[in-house]
Every structure is written in structure tokens, then in C-alpha cells.
Enzyme design. Structure first.
Site, mmCIF file in Angstrom:
data_model
loop_
_atom_site.group_PDB
_atom_site.id
_atom_site.type_symbol
_atom_site.label_atom_id
_atom_site.label_comp_id
_atom_site.label_asym_id
_atom_site.label_seq_id
_atom_site.Cartn_x
_atom_site.Cartn_y
_atom_site.Cartn_z
ATOM 1 N N ASP A 97 -29.525 -17.277 -44.581
ATOM 2 C CA ASP A 97 -29.574 -16.560 -43.296
ATOM 3 C C ASP A 97 -29.842 -17.492 -42.116
ATOM 4 O OD1 ASP A 97 -29.598 -14.195 -41.678
ATOM 5 O OD2 ASP A 97 -31.786 -14.228 -41.676
ATOM 6 N N GLN B 109 -22.085 -11.950 -43.351
ATOM 7 C CA GLN B 109 -23.081 -11.297 -42.500
ATOM 8 C C GLN B 109 -22.421 -10.823 -41.214
ATOM 9 O OE1 GLN B 109 -26.595 -13.024 -39.909
ATOM 10 N NE2 GLN B 109 -27.349 -12.759 -42.010
ATOM 11 N N SER C 250 -29.337 -9.787 -36.821
ATOM 12 C CA SER C 250 -28.564 -9.551 -38.038
ATOM 13 C C SER C 250 -28.508 -8.058 -38.334
ATOM 14 C CB SER C 250 -29.200 -10.286 -39.225
ATOM 15 O OG SER C 250 -29.265 -11.677 -38.980
#
Length: 304
Positions: free
Chosen positions: A216, A290, A240
Site C-alpha cells: 500500500d 487499488q 484509498s
């Protein structure tokens, strides 16, 4: 907690130890129809829980309920609310299914009774089968030929620098990072060498969870590069929305890995980024996707 209220927090003496500590959850005496675990958060300069931390913790919580030697091979999660890094997190695991080869778990992360993250993960026994992989790019400089992250932080506020220097991860960008200055090429792709800063225990479960933690860190940047945006852009807001990850093969996170990233699309205040994580020898370890919410004040002026 805002940046000013967290300004006096001392830097982590050992960020790697801090990461390992928060990943190692505690079992709770509380009992419902689900398994309950509790965890802490790493101190963050802006007071918001780092998303990769919650990913790793949720995977660890689910793994604690898995029979035998099954290992995580995929997860799909949604970030529901920003977490407060000054507060603990409770994880509930629903044992959705245990089959002959696969197990499925749902993990919910809560703060003060409110969900901040929701994930479904699948686990599988090691089985033989067809095998192939996308080759690692050959034209990427070696990590030892690239400057470390600290050399790119001139001009940043000390609190902003802490976001990078207190990390347990060593990062080397190809091309250079966009912390301070945008990428003039506006290319929707980048590569990042990464590794945990020092050796960690051999337990494969720890390495898989830590890989989720690392996944991430930089994946959003291919979206920003495409539009000439740096992290220092005034008024930039990034959050996110969801995160998906597939573990293909085992690899150590305390050895160099290449994270190849690109963004196929951005529209409506959302951007999609995808990535492939390779071991230094070219073995494909994992794939990641993502979607983020991204707001840039002068977005209209940045359109082609």
C-alpha cells in the site's frame, strides 16, 4: 488526531520492530459467533492509521483461524473510514467456509465499535498445477545504483519527512520519487525497489503479512505521475478506497523486491492503479490493484 497534536511524538527507535509488534495481534477474551482479536497502531505524523497496517493485521487475524498449513492467496478489502492511530483496533473474523483445499474468511476492523475496514480473504493448501508468470522488466536499474529515499527529501517540512524516515521500509524509485516535485514526463507508470530495513523472523506468515503492509506504500503514485502531480501539491487529497492482492509465490520482504506499477484509468475523482511485485531474481511474488479517491484543486488545468 491532527498533525499539530502529534508533533511531539518521538521518532520510532526501530520502525521494523514497531511494524512487527502491530502485526502480532492479541486474542481477545470476548466471544461472539466470530473470532475476536485486538491490535495497536503505529504512531503516524498525521494521526491516521496507515492502510497497509490494517491490511496486514486483517490478514493475520484471518490466518489465526485457518486449519493446517493453508496460506493466504488472495484478499479483497474496502477502506470504510479513516482510522485513528492513537486508538486500538478490534478485528472480528467470520469463518465463512472451510473446504477440502480452500478456506474463506471475512475480517472486519473496528475502532470504538465502528468499522473502518472490511476484507474477504481466501486461503489454500499448496497444490501442484499449471504455472507461468509475466517476466520482470529488464531495463530497471539495480537498487544499489539508485539513491536512497532520504536524498530526495530536501525542502520537506520535518513532519512530512517523518512519513518517510520513520518507515520500516527502504524505497528506491525508478524514475525519481514525486515527494517534492512532479514527474514532467506524465507517464502513468513507475517501478519501486523496496525491502524491510533489516532482517525479520523466518516465519512465512509474517513475510506474507508484511508484503501486504508494503503493497500500500507507493501504488497510488502512478496515478499522480500521469497528471503531473506530486505529493507536495497544495490541496491534494488522496484516500484509498479498496485494495486487492494475490500472493503467487513466497518471497522474503527483507530482501530487495521490485514493485512495477501502472495506472490504466482515472475518472470522476477516482484512479485505478495496478502493480506486480517481483523478487530480485525475477520471481513474480504478488499482484496488486487499488482504487483511490484523488482530488486536485486545479484538475481542469491538468487535463490534456
Amino acid at each position: 488526531m491532527d498533525a499539530e497534536s502529534n508533533a511531539g511524538v518521538a521518532p520510532e527507535a526501530d520502525p521494523v520492530a514497531s511494524m512487527l509488534s502491530v502485526i502480532d495481534l492479541s486474542a481477545s477474551d470476548a466471544r461472539t459467533t466470530e473470532d475476536i482479536f485486538t491490535g495497536a497502531s503505529q504512531s503516524m505524523p498525521l494521526g491516521r492509521v496507515y492502510g497497509g497496517q490494517v491490511l496486514a493485521q486483517s490478514i493475520v487475524a484471518a490466518s489465526r483461524t485457518i486449519p493446517g498449513e493453508r496460506t493466504v492467496h488472495s484478499m479483497h478489502g474496502y477502506f470504510l473510514r479513516p482510522g485513528d492511530s492513537a486508538k486500538g483496533i478490534t478485528f472480528s473474523v467470520d469463518r465463512i467456509h472451510d473446504g477440502r483445499s480452500f478456506s474463506t474468511r471475512r475480517t472486519q476492523a473496528y475502532q470504538e465499535g465502528v468499522p473502518i475496514f472490511s476484507m474477504i480473504a481466501s486461503f489454500q493448501d499448496e497444490d501442484p498445477g499449471l504455472e507461468h508468470q509475466e517476466a520482470m522488466p529488464e531495463d530497471v536499474p539495480a537498487p544499489d545504483d539508485l539513491p536512497d529515499v532520504e536524498s530526495h527529501l530536501q525542502g520537506l517540512h520535518p513532519m512530512s519527512k517523518r512519513l518517510f524516515t520513520d518507515r520500516p521500509v527502504d524505497l528506491r524509485h525508478v524514475p525519481s520519487p514525486i515527494y517534492v516535485a512532479a514527474d514532467p514526463a506524465r507517464s502513468p507508470r513507475q517501478a519501486v525497489w523496496m525491502r524491510v530495513r533489516r532482517p525479520i523472523p523466518d516465519d512465512p506468515a509474517i513475510h506474507r503479512a508484511a508484503l501486504a503492509y508494503l503493497s500500500d506504500l507507493t501504488i497510488q503514485e502512478s496515478i499522480l505521475r500521469a497528471h503531473g502531480v506530486s505529493w507536495a501539491t497544495p490541496g491534494l487529497k488522496v484516500a484509498s478506497l479498496d485494495h486487492a492482492m494475490w500472493w503467487h509465490r513466497f518471497g522474503r520482504v527483507d530482501e530487495w523486491m521490485l514493485y512495477v506499477q501502472e495506472s490504466p484509468s482515472a475518472r470522476g475523482g477516482r484512479g485505478l492503479a495496478t502493480g506486480r511485485i517481483y523478487a530480485a531474481d525475477g520471481t513474480l511474488l504478488a499482484s496488486v490493484a487499488q482504487e483511490i479517491m484523488v482530488r486536485v484543486p486545479d484538475a481542469d488545468e491538468r487535463r490534456d
